[in-house]
Design a protein around this motif. Structure first.
Motif, short mmCIF file in Angstrom:
data_model
loop_
_atom_site.label_atom_id
_atom_site.label_comp_id
_atom_site.label_asym_id
_atom_site.label_seq_id
_atom_site.Cartn_x
_atom_site.Cartn_y
_atom_site.Cartn_z
N GLY A 215 -8.06 14.45 -14.69
CA GLY A 215 -8.88 14.48 -13.49
C GLY A 215 -9.65 13.20 -13.30
N GLY A 216 -10.06 12.97 -12.03
CA GLY A 216 -10.82 11.77 -11.69
C GLY A 216 -10.09 10.93 -10.66
N LYS A 217 -10.84 10.20 -9.87
CA LYS A 217 -10.25 9.31 -8.87
C LYS A 217 -9.64 8.08 -9.52
N VAL A 218 -10.45 7.40 -10.36
CA VAL A 218 -9.99 6.24 -11.13
C VAL A 218 -10.44 6.46 -12.57
N VAL A 219 -9.50 6.51 -13.48
CA VAL A 219 -9.82 6.69 -14.90
C VAL A 219 -9.06 5.62 -15.68
N ARG A 220 -9.80 4.86 -16.46
CA ARG A 220 -9.22 3.75 -17.22
C ARG A 220 -9.79 3.79 -18.64
N VAL A 221 -8.97 4.20 -19.60
CA VAL A 221 -9.41 4.32 -21.00
C VAL A 221 -8.55 3.37 -21.84
N ASN A 222 -9.19 2.38 -22.45
CA ASN A 222 -8.47 1.33 -23.18
C ASN A 222 -8.87 1.33 -24.66
N PRO A 223 -8.03 1.84 -25.55
CA PRO A 223 -8.33 1.80 -26.98
C PRO A 223 -7.80 0.53 -27.65
N SER A 224 -8.64 -0.06 -28.50
CA SER A 224 -8.26 -1.21 -29.32
C SER A 224 -8.52 -0.83 -30.78
N ILE A 225 -7.46 -0.80 -31.58
CA ILE A 225 -7.57 -0.33 -32.96
C ILE A 225 -7.22 -1.48 -33.91
N HIS A 226 -8.15 -1.80 -34.79
CA HIS A 226 -8.03 -2.94 -35.70
C HIS A 226 -7.74 -2.41 -37.10
N LEU A 227 -6.54 -2.69 -37.60
CA LEU A 227 -6.14 -2.31 -38.95
C LEU A 227 -6.31 -3.53 -39.84
N ASN A 228 -7.51 -3.69 -40.38
CA ASN A 228 -7.86 -4.92 -41.09
C ASN A 228 -8.09 -4.72 -42.58
N THR A 229 -7.64 -3.56 -43.10
CA THR A 229 -7.78 -3.28 -44.53
C THR A 229 -6.47 -2.69 -45.04
N ASP A 230 -6.05 -3.07 -46.24
CA ASP A 230 -4.76 -2.65 -46.77
C ASP A 230 -4.61 -1.13 -46.72
N GLY A 231 -3.43 -0.70 -46.25
CA GLY A 231 -3.11 0.72 -46.29
C GLY A 231 -3.64 1.54 -45.15
N GLY A 232 -4.35 0.95 -44.22
CA GLY A 232 -4.89 1.70 -43.08
C GLY A 232 -3.79 2.10 -42.11
N GLY A 233 -3.99 3.21 -41.42
CA GLY A 233 -2.99 3.67 -40.47
C GLY A 233 -3.59 4.33 -39.26
N THR A 234 -2.82 4.37 -38.18
CA THR A 234 -3.31 5.01 -36.96
C THR A 234 -2.16 5.62 -36.17
N GLU A 235 -2.47 6.72 -35.50
CA GLU A 235 -1.63 7.28 -34.45
C GLU A 235 -2.44 7.20 -33.16
N ALA A 236 -1.90 6.54 -32.15
CA ALA A 236 -2.55 6.46 -30.85
C ALA A 236 -1.68 7.24 -29.86
N LEU A 237 -2.23 8.34 -29.36
CA LEU A 237 -1.47 9.25 -28.52
C LEU A 237 -2.15 9.42 -27.18
N GLY A 238 -1.35 9.67 -26.15
CA GLY A 238 -1.93 9.87 -24.83
C GLY A 238 -1.05 10.76 -23.97
N ALA A 239 -1.71 11.58 -23.14
CA ALA A 239 -1.02 12.39 -22.14
C ALA A 239 -1.81 12.30 -20.84
#
Length: 391
Positions: A215-239
């Motif tokens: 919902g919303g007229k204008v929606v802008r969501v910008n994720p920035s994920i910094h993996l700067n340590t050994d062994g770090g992990g991320t899942e970035a998901l969106g619908a």
């Protein structure tokens, strides 16, 4: 405040939004950064970071006065998760990132009080933060979500009602912690929302970041994920599900800056109705320090009617040859005729078959939230949208 170079050209300073001096910015990590809105030029729409956005509808959030005071929210007490308002002067800002564009910097400059969310303890726990009282005035917000070492938790930001909001969310995941952050946009039809999420992930820690925009007229969501340590992990998901006249945008940045890090990016969207517009930009950077990186990003868009537009731009930069794997994919199209035929051959009407296909397409992401009540509510919201115009 960052230094302003005096090498002006045609009225622009050397570090306009997106940054330039004698040559264009060559890599995602080289973009100009500042926490002061005055260090950014007025947005024209020609900047790389703004060229898809309807900036004429965002003037107040980009150039106007923003109320950065505390706002009302609803949240039940959860053992192991604390919430507190902290005056800006006492908050530790910038742990996870720094604004790269004017909208984020405007919110950073205007905010007066910071909402902190701190997760402790190794048991699983869930916080639902219901934010429904922003109102029609232009506002700025700043939230810091911190998962202490070895902790586990799920934090859900539920955004509903009316809003003219520009915000920054910092996410700090310490060593060995496991954190899921979900932001759900179910705004009213007139709402406008600019959000920059910055995250840093510790050693052998993991962050699951999920964006659901309905919902919303204008929606802008910008994720920035910094993996700067050994062994770090991320899942970035969106619908996301864009109806007529909606603009839903997300620009995802994954920065592999340490050895043996892992990322998976999956965003899926559907569009229906005249003027429905979605934008997805995925940037993955594997630095020389990112040896052993395992990364993959993908975006899928399902077009349900004429008059829609989906922009999908995956980008992959690799600065080392010593990686486990990296790839990207993007696809935009209409229904799969074979899927429809299969369902219809089993006695399901064409209309219901179309609804089932779209529902399953988006719920692949929604069902990874990890909270049955929220997942069910979002399923119902998707069904309600489909009931209006899937034909």
């Amino acid at each position: 405040m960052a230094e302003v170079l005096d090498t002006a050209q045609h009225g622009n300073k050397a570090h306009t939004d997106g940054g330039w001096d004698l040559v264009p910015v060559q890599t995602r990590s080289d973009r100009f950064k500042s926490v002061d809105v005055q260090d950014f030029q007025t947005v024209t729409g020609r900047e790389a970071v703004w060229k898809f956005a309807p900036i004429d509808q965002l003037d107040t959030l980009l150039n106007g006065e923003l109320d950065g005071s505390r706002y009302g929210y609803e949240a039940a007490e959860v053992e192991g998760i604390s919430l507190a308002w902290v005056p800006r002067a006492e908050a530790t800002l910038g742990q996870a990132g720094t604004p790269e564009e004017r909208g984020s910097a405007a919110a950073w400059t205007a905010v007066q009080d910071v909402l902190t969310v701190t997760v402790t303890g190794e048991d699983e726990k869930t916080l639902r933060l219901d934010r429904n009282a922003f109102g029609p005035a232009a506002r700025a917000a700043h939230t810091i979500i911190e998962a202490k070492a070895h902790s586990r938790g799920l934090v859900i930001l539920e955004n509903t009602g009316d809003a003219q909001l520009s915000e920054n969310v910092e996410i700090v995941v310490h060593d060995e912690a496991q954190l899921t952050v979900v932001t759900v946009q179910e705004w009213s039809d007139s709402a406008k929302h600019l959000a920059s999420h910055f995250a840093t992930v510790g050693r052998n820690a993991s962050l699951k970041h999920i964006v659901v925009s309905l919902g919303g007229k204008v929606v802008r969501v910008n994720p920035s994920i910094h993996l700067n340590t050994d062994g770090g992990g991320t899942e970035a998901l969106g619908a996301y599900f864009a109806d007529a006249g909606q603009h839903l945008e997300q620009q995802v940045y994954i920065d592999h800056d340490a050895a043996h890090t892992r990322s998976r990016v999956t965003y899926k969207g559907a569009l229906q109705g005249e003027g429905a517009r979605t934008v997805w930009i995925g940037d993955v950077l594997i630095r020389q320090s990112g040896t052993g990186t395992d990364s993959y990003e993908q975006n899928r868009n399902l077009v349900l009617s004429d008059g829609t537009r989906a922009d999908s731009i995956p980008n992959l930069e690799i600065e080392t040859g010593d990686i486990a794997g990296a790839g990207h994919a993007s696809a935009t199209g209409r229904f799969d005729d074979e899927q429809l035929f299969y369902l219809m051959s089993r006695g399901i009407s064409e209309e219901d078959a179309r609804k089932l296909v779209v529902r399953g397409f988006l719920l692949e992401v929604v069902n990874q939230i990890g909270n049955a009540e929220i997942e069910q509510r979002l399923q119902e919201a998707i069904d309600a949208s489909l009931a209006e115009s899937v034909r």
